[in-house]
Design a protein around this motif. Sequence first.
Motif, PDB file in Angstrom:
ATOM      1  N   GLN A   1      46.349  35.910  19.338  1.00 21.00           N
ATOM      2  CA  GLN A   1      44.907  35.722  19.230  1.00 21.00           C
ATOM      3  C   GLN A   1      44.178  36.019  20.539  1.00 21.00           C
ATOM      4  O   GLN A   1      42.967  36.236  20.530  1.00 21.00           O
ATOM      5  CB  GLN A   1      44.606  34.299  18.771  1.00 21.00           C
ATOM      6  CG  GLN A   1      45.116  34.021  17.372  1.00 21.00           C
ATOM      7  CD  GLN A   1      44.863  32.604  16.941  1.00 21.00           C
ATOM      8  OE1 GLN A   1      43.722  32.171  16.890  1.00 21.00           O
ATOM      9  NE2 GLN A   1      45.928  31.878  16.625  1.00 21.00           N
ATOM     10  N   PHE A   2      44.902  36.047  21.664  1.00 15.99           N
ATOM     11  CA  PHE A   2      44.237  36.338  22.930  1.00 15.99           C
ATOM     12  C   PHE A   2      45.021  37.281  23.846  1.00 15.99           C
ATOM     13  O   PHE A   2      44.561  37.583  24.947  1.00 15.99           O
ATOM     14  CB  PHE A   2      43.877  35.049  23.687  1.00 15.99           C
ATOM     15  CG  PHE A   2      45.034  34.124  23.961  1.00 15.99           C
ATOM     16  CD1 PHE A   2      45.836  34.300  25.076  1.00 15.99           C
ATOM     17  CD2 PHE A   2      45.297  33.059  23.115  1.00 15.99           C
ATOM     18  CE1 PHE A   2      46.887  33.447  25.338  1.00 15.99           C
ATOM     19  CE2 PHE A   2      46.344  32.202  23.371  1.00 15.99           C
ATOM     20  CZ  PHE A   2      47.144  32.390  24.489  1.00 15.99           C
ATOM     21  N   MET A   3      46.167  37.781  23.411  1.00 13.98           N
ATOM     22  CA  MET A   3      46.937  38.723  24.226  1.00 13.98           C
ATOM     23  C   MET A   3      47.001  40.089  23.550  1.00 13.98           C
ATOM     24  O   MET A   3      47.576  40.227  22.470  1.00 13.98           O
ATOM     25  CB  MET A   3      48.351  38.205  24.477  1.00 13.98           C
ATOM     26  CG  MET A   3      48.410  37.101  25.466  1.00 13.98           C
ATOM     27  SD  MET A   3      50.122  36.756  25.908  1.00 13.98           S
ATOM     28  CE  MET A   3      49.861  35.536  27.169  1.00 13.98           C
ATOM     29  N   THR A   4      46.414  41.071  24.211  1.00 17.08           N
ATOM     30  CA  THR A   4      46.422  42.438  23.711  1.00 17.08           C
ATOM     31  C   THR A   4      47.850  42.962  23.649  1.00 17.08           C
ATOM     32  O   THR A   4      48.625  42.779  24.584  1.00 17.08           O
ATOM     33  CB  THR A   4      45.584  43.330  24.636  1.00 17.08           C
ATOM     34  OG1 THR A   4      44.274  42.793  24.717  1.00 17.08           O
ATOM     35  CG2 THR A   4      45.538  44.764  24.127  1.00 17.08           C
ATOM     36  N   GLY A   5      48.185  43.577  22.548  1.00 13.07           N
ATOM     37  CA  GLY A   5      49.500  44.186  22.417  1.00 13.07           C
ATOM     38  C   GLY A   5      50.581  43.266  21.879  1.00 13.07           C
ATOM     39  O   GLY A   5      51.660  43.727  21.538  1.00 13.07           O
ATOM     40  N   VAL A   6      50.306  41.972  21.808  1.00 16.00           N
ATOM     41  CA  VAL A   6      51.285  41.045  21.235  1.00 16.00           C
ATOM     42  C   VAL A   6      51.014  40.967  19.742  1.00 16.00           C
ATOM     43  O   VAL A   6      49.982  40.461  19.309  1.00 16.00           O
ATOM     44  CB  VAL A   6      51.209  39.645  21.882  1.00 16.00           C
ATOM     45  CG1 VAL A   6      52.178  38.681  21.197  1.00 16.00           C
ATOM     46  CG2 VAL A   6      51.492  39.725  23.373  1.00 16.00           C
ATOM     47  N   GLU A   7      51.942  41.509  18.956  1.00 15.19           N
ATOM     48  CA  GLU A   7      51.779  41.492  17.502  1.00 15.19           C
ATOM     49  C   GLU A   7      52.184  40.151  16.920  1.00 15.19           C
ATOM     50  O   GLU A   7      51.523  39.634  16.028  1.00 15.19           O
ATOM     51  CB  GLU A   7      52.589  42.619  16.869  1.00 15.19           C
ATOM     52  CG  GLU A   7      52.029  43.985  17.170  1.00 15.19           C
ATOM     53  CD  GLU A   7      52.751  45.091  16.434  1.00 15.19           C
ATOM     54  OE1 GLU A   7      53.719  44.823  15.682  1.00 15.19           O
ATOM     55  OE2 GLU A   7      52.343  46.251  16.608  1.00 15.19           O
ATOM     56  N   SER A   8      53.307  39.592  17.410  1.00 15.12           N
ATOM     57  CA  SER A   8      53.750  38.298  16.904  1.00 15.12           C
ATOM     58  C   SER A   8      54.740  37.672  17.878  1.00 15.12           C
ATOM     59  O   SER A   8      55.400  38.368  18.651  1.00 15.12           O
ATOM     60  CB  SER A   8      54.406  38.426  15.525  1.00 15.12           C
ATOM     61  OG  SER A   8      55.632  39.140  15.624  1.00 15.12           O
ATOM     62  N   ILE A   9      54.789  36.355  17.824  1.00 17.66           N
ATOM     63  CA  ILE A   9      55.805  35.585  18.531  1.00 17.66           C
ATOM     64  C   ILE A   9      56.319  34.560  17.535  1.00 17.66           C
ATOM     65  O   ILE A   9      55.544  33.838  16.911  1.00 17.66           O
ATOM     66  CB  ILE A   9      55.263  34.867  19.777  1.00 17.66           C
ATOM     67  CG1 ILE A   9      54.712  35.887  20.782  1.00 17.66           C
ATOM     68  CG2 ILE A   9      56.346  34.005  20.414  1.00 17.66           C
ATOM     69  CD1 ILE A   9      54.073  35.269  22.004  1.00 17.66           C
ATOM     70  N   THR A  10      57.623  34.516  17.390  1.00 17.52           N
ATOM     71  CA  THR A  10      58.258  33.529  16.522  1.00 17.52           C
ATOM     72  C   THR A  10      59.026  32.568  17.407  1.00 17.52           C
ATOM     73  O   THR A  10      59.897  32.990  18.167  1.00 17.52           O
ATOM     74  CB  THR A  10      59.221  34.218  15.527  1.00 17.52           C
ATOM     75  OG1 THR A  10      58.487  35.200  14.789  1.00 17.52           O
ATOM     76  CG2 THR A  10      59.838  33.199  14.577  1.00 17.52           C
ATOM     77  N   GLN A  11      58.675  31.299  17.305  1.00 15.09           N
ATOM     78  CA  GLN A  11      59.392  30.299  18.091  1.00 15.09           C
ATOM     79  C   GLN A  11      60.682  29.952  17.358  1.00 15.09           C
ATOM     80  O   GLN A  11      60.660  29.448  16.241  1.00 15.09           O
ATOM     81  CB  GLN A  11      58.529  29.061  18.314  1.00 15.09           C
ATOM     82  CG  GLN A  11      59.139  28.133  19.325  1.00 15.09           C
ATOM     83  CD  GLN A  11      58.130  27.227  19.988  1.00 15.09           C
ATOM     84  OE1 GLN A  11      56.942  27.276  19.699  1.00 15.09           O
ATOM     85  NE2 GLN A  11      58.617  26.394  20.883  1.00 15.09           N
ATOM     86  N   ILE A  12      61.809  30.246  17.989  1.00 17.39           N
ATOM     87  CA  ILE A  12      63.119  30.040  17.389  1.00 17.39           C
ATOM     88  C   ILE A  12      63.551  28.583  17.524  1.00 17.39           C
ATOM     89  O   ILE A  12      64.056  27.982  16.587  1.00 17.39           O
ATOM     90  CB  ILE A  12      64.153  30.992  18.024  1.00 17.39           C
ATOM     91  CG1 ILE A  12      63.724  32.438  17.756  1.00 17.39           C
ATOM     92  CG2 ILE A  12      65.556  30.721  17.491  1.00 17.39           C
ATOM     93  CD1 ILE A  12      64.427  33.467  18.608  1.00 17.39           C
ATOM     94  N   ASP A  13      63.370  28.029  18.723  1.00 16.04           N
ATOM     95  CA  ASP A  13      63.636  26.612  18.990  1.00 16.04           C
ATOM     96  C   ASP A  13      62.784  26.215  20.187  1.00 16.04           C
ATOM     97  O   ASP A  13      61.895  26.965  20.587  1.00 16.04           O
ATOM     98  CB  ASP A  13      65.148  26.342  19.200  1.00 16.04           C
ATOM     99  CG  ASP A  13      65.756  27.127  20.352  1.00 16.04           C
ATOM    100  OD1 ASP A  13      65.054  27.408  21.353  1.00 16.04           O
ATOM    101  OD2 ASP A  13      66.952  27.458  20.261  1.00 16.04           O
ATOM    102  N   ASP A  14      63.035  25.057  20.786  1.00 18.35           N
ATOM    103  CA  ASP A  14      62.186  24.571  21.872  1.00 18.35           C
ATOM    104  C   ASP A  14      62.138  25.503  23.074  1.00 18.35           C
ATOM    105  O   ASP A  14      61.164  25.493  23.830  1.00 18.35           O
ATOM    106  CB  ASP A  14      62.639  23.181  22.338  1.00 18.35           C
ATOM    107  CG  ASP A  14      62.332  22.104  21.317  1.00 18.35           C
ATOM    108  OD1 ASP A  14      61.505  22.333  20.412  1.00 18.35           O
ATOM    109  OD2 ASP A  14      62.926  21.012  21.426  1.00 18.35           O
ATOM    110  N   THR A  15      63.166  26.310  23.285  1.00 15.19           N
ATOM    111  CA  THR A  15      63.204  27.139  24.496  1.00 15.19           C
ATOM    112  C   THR A  15      63.334  28.638  24.233  1.00 15.19           C
ATOM    113  O   THR A  15      63.384  29.411  25.190  1.00 15.19           O
ATOM    114  CB  THR A  15      64.361  26.706  25.420  1.00 15.19           C
ATOM    115  OG1 THR A  15      65.603  26.839  24.717  1.00 15.19           O
ATOM    116  CG2 THR A  15      64.174  25.279  25.907  1.00 15.19           C
ATOM    117  N   HIS A  16      63.384  29.066  22.986  1.00 15.90           N
ATOM    118  CA  HIS A  16      63.578  30.494  22.685  1.00 15.90           C
ATOM    119  C   HIS A  16      62.475  31.024  21.765  1.00 15.90           C
ATOM    120  O   HIS A  16      62.106  30.358  20.788  1.00 15.90           O
ATOM    121  CB  HIS A  16      64.941  30.724  22.027  1.00 15.90           C
ATOM    122  CG  HIS A  16      66.078  30.425  22.958  1.00 15.90           C
ATOM    123  ND1 HIS A  16      66.640  29.177  23.036  1.00 15.90           N
ATOM    124  CD2 HIS A  16      66.725  31.204  23.845  1.00 15.90           C
ATOM    125  CE1 HIS A  16      67.608  29.202  23.949  1.00 15.90           C
ATOM    126  NE2 HIS A  16      67.672  30.419  24.460  1.00 15.90           N
TER     127      HIS A  16
END
Length: 150
Positions: free
Chosen positions: A29-44
Amino acid sequence: MSRVEESIEVNVPVRTAYNQWTQFESFPQFMTGVESITQIDDTHNHWVTSVGGVKREFDTEITEQTPDERIVWTTVAGETKQHGVVTFQSLDATTTRVTTQIEWQPEGLAEKVGDAIGVDDHRVKADMKKFKEFIESRGVETGSWRGDVD
C-alpha cells in the motif's frame, strides 16, 4: 553492495509507527514495486516485487526485533541479496523519526544502471513519504506484533 539510508518524521507516537511497520503484508500500500508480502511466521516473509519490469521473489528473515526501537532483516532465499534495518526514535509524544538503511547487491544491467543514477535512493525516499501519508491519514496502525527477536 549498494546502500541507501532515509529518515522521515511521522506525526504519530512511536508505538503506532512501529506497530504499523510490523504489518508487512500492508507494505504494497505504500511501497512502489512491492506486489505482495506473505508472512510465513513471526520472523519469515515471502516477497514478490516488480521493479523496472524485473519481477523477483525472495524470502527474508527478521534477525533482530525490539518493540518501538528496531527491526533488522536479511534475505535468506531467492534472487535478491539484501540486508536492512529500520529504527524508530520518539521525538515527543506524537512524533517519531523512522530511519531505514538498506544494503543490496544490484543484479543485471538495468539494476546496476538504476543504482548508478540513484533510482533506488529516490524510490526509498518516495516510499518513506508514502508511509508517512499512510500512517498519518489513518492515525492508528492496522495491527501489531510486539514480540522480541534476538
